[in-house]
Design a protein around this motif. Structure first.
Motif, PDB file in Angstrom:
ATOM      1  N   GLY A 145       0.816  -1.208   0.000  1.00  0.00           N
ATOM      2  CA  GLY A 145       0.000   0.000   0.000  1.00  0.00           C
ATOM      3  C   GLY A 145       0.845   1.251   0.000  1.00  0.00           C
ATOM      4  N   ARG A 146       1.884   1.279   0.851  1.00  0.00           N
ATOM      5  CA  ARG A 146       2.754   2.454   0.927  1.00  0.00           C
ATOM      6  C   ARG A 146       3.524   2.639  -0.379  1.00  0.00           C
ATOM      7  NH1 ARG A 146       3.716   4.940   5.488  1.00  0.00           N
ATOM      8  NH2 ARG A 146       2.805   4.188   7.429  1.00  0.00           N
ATOM      9  N   PHE A 147       3.986   1.533  -0.959  1.00  0.00           N
ATOM     10  CA  PHE A 147       4.743   1.605  -2.210  1.00  0.00           C
ATOM     11  C   PHE A 147       3.880   2.197  -3.323  1.00  0.00           C
ATOM     12  CE2 PHE A 147       6.302  -0.469  -6.174  1.00  0.00           C
ATOM     13  CZ  PHE A 147       7.557   0.126  -6.217  1.00  0.00           C
ATOM     14  N   ASN A 148       2.647   1.712  -3.425  1.00  0.00           N
ATOM     15  CA  ASN A 148       1.748   2.234  -4.452  1.00  0.00           C
ATOM     16  C   ASN A 148       1.367   3.688  -4.182  1.00  0.00           C
ATOM     17  OD1 ASN A 148       0.665   0.181  -6.609  1.00  0.00           O
ATOM     18  ND2 ASN A 148       0.978  -1.009  -4.742  1.00  0.00           N
ATOM     19  N   HIS A 149       1.233   4.041  -2.891  1.00  0.00           N
ATOM     20  CA  HIS A 149       0.944   5.437  -2.539  1.00  0.00           C
ATOM     21  C   HIS A 149       2.105   6.328  -2.952  1.00  0.00           C
ATOM     22  CE1 HIS A 149      -0.572   8.914  -0.593  1.00  0.00           C
ATOM     23  NE2 HIS A 149       0.126   8.811   0.520  1.00  0.00           N
ATOM     24  N   TYR A 150       3.326   5.849  -2.725  1.00  0.00           N
ATOM     25  CA  TYR A 150       4.532   6.587  -3.115  1.00  0.00           C
ATOM     26  C   TYR A 150       4.569   6.804  -4.627  1.00  0.00           C
ATOM     27  CZ  TYR A 150       9.496   7.585  -3.878  1.00  0.00           C
ATOM     28  OH  TYR A 150      10.682   8.153  -4.277  1.00  0.00           O
ATOM     29  N   LEU A 151       4.090   5.793  -5.372  1.00  0.00           N
ATOM     30  CA  LEU A 151       4.077   5.882  -6.839  1.00  0.00           C
ATOM     31  C   LEU A 151       2.846   6.623  -7.370  1.00  0.00           C
ATOM     32  CD1 LEU A 151       5.241   2.271  -7.772  1.00  0.00           C
ATOM     33  CD2 LEU A 151       6.610   4.365  -7.823  1.00  0.00           C
ATOM     34  N   ALA A 152       2.028   7.151  -6.438  1.00  0.00           N
ATOM     35  CA  ALA A 152       0.792   7.875  -6.789  1.00  0.00           C
ATOM     36  C   ALA A 152      -0.233   6.964  -7.453  1.00  0.00           C
ATOM     37  CB  ALA A 152       1.100   9.082  -7.680  1.00  0.00           C
ATOM     38  N   ASN A 153      -0.121   5.669  -7.215  1.00  0.00           N
ATOM     39  CA  ASN A 153      -1.128   4.718  -7.685  1.00  0.00           C
ATOM     40  C   ASN A 153      -2.105   4.492  -6.531  1.00  0.00           C
ATOM     41  OD1 ASN A 153      -2.620   2.743  -8.920  1.00  0.00           O
ATOM     42  ND2 ASN A 153      -0.956   1.250  -9.100  1.00  0.00           N
ATOM     43  N   ASP A 154      -2.937   5.510  -6.299  1.00  0.00           N
ATOM     44  CA  ASP A 154      -3.702   5.541  -5.056  1.00  0.00           C
ATOM     45  C   ASP A 154      -4.842   4.524  -5.011  1.00  0.00           C
ATOM     46  OD1 ASP A 154      -2.333   7.569  -3.523  1.00  0.00           O
ATOM     47  OD2 ASP A 154      -2.981   8.968  -5.061  1.00  0.00           O
ATOM     48  N   SER A 155      -5.356   4.122  -6.163  1.00  0.00           N
ATOM     49  CA  SER A 155      -6.406   3.090  -6.153  1.00  0.00           C
ATOM     50  C   SER A 155      -5.863   1.781  -5.598  1.00  0.00           C
ATOM     51  CB  SER A 155      -6.942   2.864  -7.573  1.00  0.00           C
ATOM     52  OG  SER A 155      -7.608   4.014  -8.038  1.00  0.00           O
ATOM     53  N   ALA A 156      -4.658   1.400  -6.050  1.00  0.00           N
ATOM     54  CA  ALA A 156      -4.026   0.182  -5.533  1.00  0.00           C
ATOM     55  C   ALA A 156      -3.625   0.365  -4.078  1.00  0.00           C
ATOM     56  CB  ALA A 156      -2.810  -0.180  -6.386  1.00  0.00           C
ATOM     57  N   ALA A 157      -3.143   1.561  -3.752  1.00  0.00           N
ATOM     58  CA  ALA A 157      -2.749   1.834  -2.360  1.00  0.00           C
ATOM     59  C   ALA A 157      -3.933   1.652  -1.417  1.00  0.00           C
ATOM     60  CB  ALA A 157      -2.192   3.251  -2.245  1.00  0.00           C
ATOM     61  N   ILE A 158      -5.087   2.173  -1.801  1.00  0.00           N
ATOM     62  CA  ILE A 158      -6.289   2.041  -0.977  1.00  0.00           C
ATOM     63  C   ILE A 158      -6.645   0.568  -0.785  1.00  0.00           C
ATOM     64  CG2 ILE A 158      -8.783   2.452  -0.971  1.00  0.00           C
ATOM     65  CD1 ILE A 158      -8.137   5.163  -2.385  1.00  0.00           C
ATOM     66  N   HIS A 159      -6.532  -0.214  -1.853  1.00  0.00           N
ATOM     67  CA  HIS A 159      -6.855  -1.646  -1.775  1.00  0.00           C
ATOM     68  C   HIS A 159      -5.942  -2.361  -0.777  1.00  0.00           C
ATOM     69  CE1 HIS A 159      -7.763  -5.755  -2.964  1.00  0.00           C
ATOM     70  NE2 HIS A 159      -6.463  -5.947  -3.162  1.00  0.00           N
ATOM     71  N   TYR A 160      -4.631  -2.170  -0.926  1.00  0.00           N
ATOM     72  CA  TYR A 160      -3.677  -2.899  -0.084  1.00  0.00           C
ATOM     73  C   TYR A 160      -3.690  -2.405   1.364  1.00  0.00           C
ATOM     74  CZ  TYR A 160      -1.789  -5.159  -4.234  1.00  0.00           C
ATOM     75  OH  TYR A 160      -1.640  -5.917  -5.376  1.00  0.00           O
ATOM     76  N   LEU A 161      -3.821  -1.108   1.554  1.00  0.00           N
ATOM     77  CA  LEU A 161      -3.880  -0.574   2.922  1.00  0.00           C
ATOM     78  C   LEU A 161      -5.145  -1.042   3.629  1.00  0.00           C
ATOM     79  CD1 LEU A 161      -2.555   3.002   2.153  1.00  0.00           C
ATOM     80  CD2 LEU A 161      -1.411   1.310   3.605  1.00  0.00           C
TER      81      LEU A 161
ATOM     82  N   ALA B 175      -4.105   8.628   0.728  1.00  0.00           N
ATOM     83  CA  ALA B 175      -4.411   8.041  -0.579  1.00  0.00           C
ATOM     84  C   ALA B 175      -5.868   8.298  -0.958  1.00  0.00           C
ATOM     85  CB  ALA B 175      -4.123   6.541  -0.556  1.00  0.00           C
ATOM     86  N   SER B 176      -6.759   8.186   0.018  1.00  0.00           N
ATOM     87  CA  SER B 176      -8.183   8.426  -0.247  1.00  0.00           C
ATOM     88  C   SER B 176      -8.419   9.868  -0.670  1.00  0.00           C
ATOM     89  CB  SER B 176      -9.011   8.102   0.999  1.00  0.00           C
ATOM     90  OG  SER B 176      -8.902   6.734   1.347  1.00  0.00           O
ATOM     91  N   ALA B 177      -7.772  10.809   0.033  1.00  0.00           N
ATOM     92  CA  ALA B 177      -7.928  12.226  -0.297  1.00  0.00           C
ATOM     93  C   ALA B 177      -7.421  12.517  -1.705  1.00  0.00           C
ATOM     94  CB  ALA B 177      -7.199  13.086   0.727  1.00  0.00           C
ATOM     95  N   LEU B 178      -6.251  11.981  -2.031  1.00  0.00           N
ATOM     96  CA  LEU B 178      -5.670  12.221  -3.348  1.00  0.00           C
ATOM     97  C   LEU B 178      -6.465  11.541  -4.460  1.00  0.00           C
ATOM     98  CD1 LEU B 178      -1.897  11.873  -2.407  1.00  0.00           C
ATOM     99  CD2 LEU B 178      -3.092  13.972  -3.043  1.00  0.00           C
ATOM    100  N   ASN B 179      -7.242  10.528  -4.086  1.00  0.00           N
ATOM    101  CA  ASN B 179      -8.089   9.846  -5.052  1.00  0.00           C
ATOM    102  C   ASN B 179      -9.481  10.484  -5.130  1.00  0.00           C
ATOM    103  OD1 ASN B 179      -7.843   7.706  -6.939  1.00  0.00           O
ATOM    104  ND2 ASN B 179      -9.220   6.438  -5.739  1.00  0.00           N
ATOM    105  N   GLY B 180      -9.634  11.613  -4.414  1.00  0.00           N
ATOM    106  CA  GLY B 180     -10.893  12.349  -4.477  1.00  0.00           C
ATOM    107  C   GLY B 180     -11.927  11.950  -3.447  1.00  0.00           C
ATOM    108  N   HIS B 181     -11.559  11.055  -2.530  1.00  0.00           N
ATOM    109  CA  HIS B 181     -12.512  10.582  -1.524  1.00  0.00           C
ATOM    110  C   HIS B 181     -12.275  11.318  -0.198  1.00  0.00           C
ATOM    111  CE1 HIS B 181     -13.657   7.602  -4.403  1.00  0.00           C
ATOM    112  NE2 HIS B 181     -12.487   6.979  -4.358  1.00  0.00           N
ATOM    113  N   ILE B 182     -12.639  12.601  -0.176  1.00  0.00           N
ATOM    114  CA  ILE B 182     -12.375  13.432   0.993  1.00  0.00           C
ATOM    115  C   ILE B 182     -13.157  12.947   2.211  1.00  0.00           C
ATOM    116  CG2 ILE B 182     -12.487  15.771   1.946  1.00  0.00           C
ATOM    117  CD1 ILE B 182     -10.439  15.441  -0.288  1.00  0.00           C
ATOM    118  N   LYS B 183     -14.428  12.631   2.012  1.00  0.00           N
ATOM    119  CA  LYS B 183     -15.265  12.181   3.136  1.00  0.00           C
ATOM    120  C   LYS B 183     -14.719  10.893   3.750  1.00  0.00           C
ATOM    121  CE  LYS B 183     -18.532  15.276   3.467  1.00  0.00           C
ATOM    122  NZ  LYS B 183     -18.669  16.080   4.717  1.00  0.00           N
ATOM    123  N   LYS B 184     -14.278   9.974   2.903  1.00  0.00           N
ATOM    124  CA  LYS B 184     -13.720   8.727   3.405  1.00  0.00           C
ATOM    125  C   LYS B 184     -12.448   8.999   4.203  1.00  0.00           C
ATOM    126  CE  LYS B 184     -11.996   4.182   2.032  1.00  0.00           C
ATOM    127  NZ  LYS B 184     -11.748   3.236   0.912  1.00  0.00           N
ATOM    128  N   ALA B 185     -11.600   9.883   3.688  1.00  0.00           N
ATOM    129  CA  ALA B 185     -10.369  10.239   4.399  1.00  0.00           C
ATOM    130  C   ALA B 185     -10.692  10.848   5.757  1.00  0.00           C
ATOM    131  CB  ALA B 185      -9.547  11.215   3.558  1.00  0.00           C
TER     132      ALA B 185
END
Length: 202
Positions: A10-26, A46-56
């Motif tokens: 999750g952290r690796f994908n977040h670092y790569l800005a692949n936030d959909s995968a980051a959210i899944h793994y985290l 990751a949720s915020a950067l993926n546009g999910h402010i409420k979830k974050a």
């Protein structure tokens, strides 16, 4: 174990800005340990950067419901403030940065205090609440205690004061304040404000 592997992915994908995968793994990591604050923070970002402010926001509120040390709680309030700034919710951002600042003061975390002040002042400048900044600076300069006078260890008050001087077209005062900042914190600290003076004078 599996928890650590999912968190690392999750952290690796977040670092790569692949936030959909980051959210899944985290999310998978948190199935093993719902109280993992580091994974929760990364998931909120990751949720915020993926546009999910409420979830974050829900994730951070969940984190705050846990038993926390004051410094840990301060960190989460600071992240919360950053999230609210990111989404343009200024009042909530200020509220959370202020909560973080008070907790950082109790735990003597000068770096945390300065970070919160910087973010709060940026918001106040953005929404043109200059009187609040002037009041904060006035309160600080009235302090007689070396420990509580934030001008002794934090550039934020001097920087804000210099920015106010620029807005008031008091360029000599602004330059004096920059000299003060450079004396205490090094030349690099005054470069940004010097640029603002140069722009304002032309």
């Amino acid at each position: 174990g599996a928890e650590g592997a999912y968190e690392s992915l999750g952290r690796f994908n977040h670092y790569l800005a692949n936030d959909s995968a980051a959210i899944h793994y985290l999310g998978k990591s948190l199935e093993f340990d719902p109280r993992n604050r580091d994974a929760l923070q990364a998931l909120a970002e990751a949720s915020a950067l993926n546009g999910h402010i409420k979830k974050a926001e829900q994730i951070l509120k969940h984190s705050l419901s846990m038993p926390l040390k004051p410094e840990e709680r301060a960190n989460i309030y600071e992240w919360y403030g950053a999230l609210m700034t990111f989404s343009g919710q200024w009042a909530s951002a200020i509220e959370n940065f202020e909560k973080a600042r008070l907790l950082f003061e109790k735990t003597d975390r000068k770096g945390g205090i300065c970070n919160c002040l910087r973010e709060m002042f940026c918001i106040y400048f953005e929404i043109n609440q200059l009187s609040i900044i002037r009041n904060e600076i006035q309160k600080s300069t009235k302090s007689t205690s070396v420990e509580t006078n934030k001008l002794n260890y934090c550039t934020e008050f001097s920087s804000a004061n210099a920015q106010l001087a620029i807005l008031d077209e008091k360029f000599v005062l602004a330059k004096d304040l920059i000299t003060e900042i450079e004396t205490h914190f090094g030349q690099e600290a005054g470069i940004k404000i010097q640029a603002k003076i140069a722009i304002a004078q032309h």
